[in-house]
Design a protein around this motif. Structure first.
Motif, PDB file in Angstrom:
ATOM      1  N   TYR A  27       0.860  -1.189   0.000  1.00 34.35           N
ATOM      2  CA  TYR A  27       0.000   0.000   0.000  1.00 34.35           C
ATOM      3  C   TYR A  27       0.890   1.232   0.000  1.00 34.35           C
ATOM      4  O   TYR A  27       1.949   1.251   0.635  1.00 34.35           O
ATOM      5  N   GLU A  28       0.453   2.233  -0.727  1.00 35.69           N
ATOM      6  CA  GLU A  28       1.223   3.463  -0.845  1.00 35.69           C
ATOM      7  C   GLU A  28       0.317   4.655  -0.540  1.00 35.69           C
ATOM      8  O   GLU A  28      -0.867   4.644  -0.868  1.00 35.69           O
ATOM      9  N   GLY A  29       0.889   5.653   0.090  1.00 30.98           N
ATOM     10  CA  GLY A  29       0.101   6.834   0.380  1.00 30.98           C
ATOM     11  C   GLY A  29       0.935   7.945   0.968  1.00 30.98           C
ATOM     12  O   GLY A  29       2.157   7.824   1.098  1.00 30.98           O
ATOM     13  N   GLY A  85      -5.029  12.220   8.916  1.00 33.29           N
ATOM     14  CA  GLY A  85      -5.059  13.352   7.999  1.00 33.29           C
ATOM     15  C   GLY A  85      -4.301  13.098   6.717  1.00 33.29           C
ATOM     16  O   GLY A  85      -4.005  14.034   5.966  1.00 33.29           O
ATOM     17  N   GLY A  86      -3.966  11.826   6.449  1.00 29.06           N
ATOM     18  CA  GLY A  86      -3.292  11.459   5.212  1.00 29.06           C
ATOM     19  C   GLY A  86      -4.262  10.829   4.244  1.00 29.06           C
ATOM     20  O   GLY A  86      -5.477  10.907   4.411  1.00 29.06           O
ATOM     21  N   ALA A  87      -3.719  10.180   3.217  1.00 24.88           N
ATOM     22  CA  ALA A  87      -4.575   9.557   2.212  1.00 24.88           C
ATOM     23  C   ALA A  87      -3.858   8.360   1.603  1.00 24.88           C
ATOM     24  O   ALA A  87      -2.669   8.428   1.278  1.00 24.88           O
ATOM     25  N   LEU A  88      -4.589   7.261   1.471  1.00 26.13           N
ATOM     26  CA  LEU A  88      -4.072   6.081   0.788  1.00 26.13           C
ATOM     27  C   LEU A  88      -4.106   6.335  -0.708  1.00 26.13           C
ATOM     28  O   LEU A  88      -5.127   6.766  -1.248  1.00 26.13           O
ATOM     29  N   GLY A  89      -2.973   6.090  -1.374  1.00 24.80           N
ATOM     30  CA  GLY A  89      -2.879   6.367  -2.795  1.00 24.80           C
ATOM     31  C   GLY A  89      -3.017   5.113  -3.641  1.00 24.80           C
ATOM     32  O   GLY A  89      -3.299   4.024  -3.144  1.00 24.80           O
ATOM     33  N   THR A  90      -2.783   5.260  -4.926  1.00 31.34           N
ATOM     34  CA  THR A  90      -2.845   4.142  -5.860  1.00 31.34           C
ATOM     35  C   THR A  90      -1.456   3.524  -6.014  1.00 31.34           C
ATOM     36  O   THR A  90      -0.445   4.094  -5.581  1.00 31.34           O
ATOM     37  N   SER A  91      -1.405   2.361  -6.623  1.00 26.41           N
ATOM     38  CA  SER A  91      -0.132   1.670  -6.840  1.00 26.41           C
ATOM     39  C   SER A  91       0.800   2.539  -7.685  1.00 26.41           C
ATOM     40  O   SER A  91       0.415   3.047  -8.737  1.00 26.41           O
ATOM     41  N   GLY A  92       2.003   2.736  -7.192  1.00 25.04           N
ATOM     42  CA  GLY A  92       2.985   3.545  -7.909  1.00 25.04           C
ATOM     43  C   GLY A  92       3.024   4.998  -7.480  1.00 25.04           C
ATOM     44  O   GLY A  92       3.891   5.751  -7.926  1.00 25.04           O
ATOM     45  N   SER A  93       2.116   5.389  -6.589  1.00 25.73           N
ATOM     46  CA  SER A  93       2.037   6.797  -6.210  1.00 25.73           C
ATOM     47  C   SER A  93       3.241   7.256  -5.390  1.00 25.73           C
ATOM     48  O   SER A  93       3.611   8.432  -5.443  1.00 25.73           O
ATOM     49  N   VAL A  94       3.856   6.355  -4.618  1.00 25.00           N
ATOM     50  CA  VAL A  94       5.061   6.732  -3.866  1.00 25.00           C
ATOM     51  C   VAL A  94       6.201   5.742  -4.045  1.00 25.00           C
ATOM     52  O   VAL A  94       7.326   6.019  -3.629  1.00 25.00           O
TER      53      VAL A  94
END
Length: 270
Positions: free
Chosen positions: A111-113, A145-154
């Motif tokens: 998981y990336e975010g 206060g963060g956000a889970l991103g999509t694959s490859g986002s970080v």
């Protein structure tokens, strides 16, 4: 004093004899602190063992039960014995992975975010329930206060590397170590505030370098394959740093999460 695990080159005898050493990491590391484990809370034996067993099972499932040809399994077994896991428990975990012992199916998911203040976070998990895990990870990000991103986002902000940390050495010995390290393909060398020596290399060379170092009587007190950020973000506000660290610890506390990495630059002074 127990034999030092990192210098045992005969792994067959090692597993049969179940020799291990528990090392307590000291000081602050520029790179090692990038991976956030639970510290003292991870001493809770049950949760620690669950994570280790899952890693052994997955490693055996992916590349087979022979640790001499399966580097990931070899590393997982090393961690297990360092944590005082019994030989019988290790063997059962391997059998689960190879299908000789029935177990729930495990899935390897990353998981990336982004946490608050733009801190990139990369999470590795092993789970038997994808829906549960993604819900728990997303909740941790959102609550902070963060956000889970999509694959490859970080993921592009991190590189998979071999990490070796050595206790302080006399000047002459350190010079010899550095000279050897260069010949072995070490890419980066750093000193932390405890005068410890930290080295990075390609992840694929982990065991080759580790064994060569041990053969030359240079034993890293900590060695692992980790995701290292290509650049780091420094937060000068103590409250902001505390917010991020709380999120990282909350993620690592999740049962299905194996490792958590970030590009937060932690302070290196106590």
């Amino acid at each position: 004093m127990p034999l030092q695990l990192s210098c045992l080159r005969n792994w067959q005898n090692y597993i049969l004899k179940n020799l291990y050493e528990i090392r307590t990491m000291a000081g602050h590391s520029k790179w090692h602190n990038i991976q956030h484990r639970k510290g003292s809370q991870d001493a809770k034996r049950g949760k620690t063992f669950t994570k280790l067993i899952r890693e052994i099972t997955m490693a055996a499932k992916i590349a087979g039960p022979d640790f001499t040809t399966n580097p990931r399994l070899r590393a997982a077994i090393e961690k297990a014995y360092t944590s005082n896991m019994s030989k019988d428990t290790v063997e059962k975990a391997i059998k689960r992975g190879t299908g000789t012992q029935q177990t729930d199916q495990l899935f390897e998911i990353t998981y990336e975010g982004y946490g608050p203040y733009g801190i990139a976070i990369y999470v590795e998990s092993l789970t038997d329930n994808k829906n549960r895990t993604v819900a728990e990870v997303r909740h941790a990000f959102t609550k902070a206060g963060g956000a889970l991103g999509t694959s490859g986002s970080v993921a592009y902000l991190f590189s998979k590397k071999s990490l070796f940390i050595f206790s302080p050495l006399p000047s002459e010995e350190e010079s010899n170590l550095v000279e050897l390290a260069i010949t072995l393909g070490i890419e980066d060398i750093n000193h932390n505030d405890q005068a410890e020596i930290e080295m990075l290399a390609e992840s694929t060379h982990f065991f080759t370098i580790k064994e060569a170092l041990c053969a030359a009587n240079f034993s890293p007190y900590h060695a692992e394959i980790a995701y290292i950020p290509t650049t780091q973000v420094t937060l000068t506000d103590p409250e902001q740093r505390a917010d991020i660290i709380q999120l990282l610890e909350r993620l690592q506390e999740l049962d299905d999460v194996q490792n958590v990495y970030s590009n937060l630059q932690l302070e290196t002074s106590c």
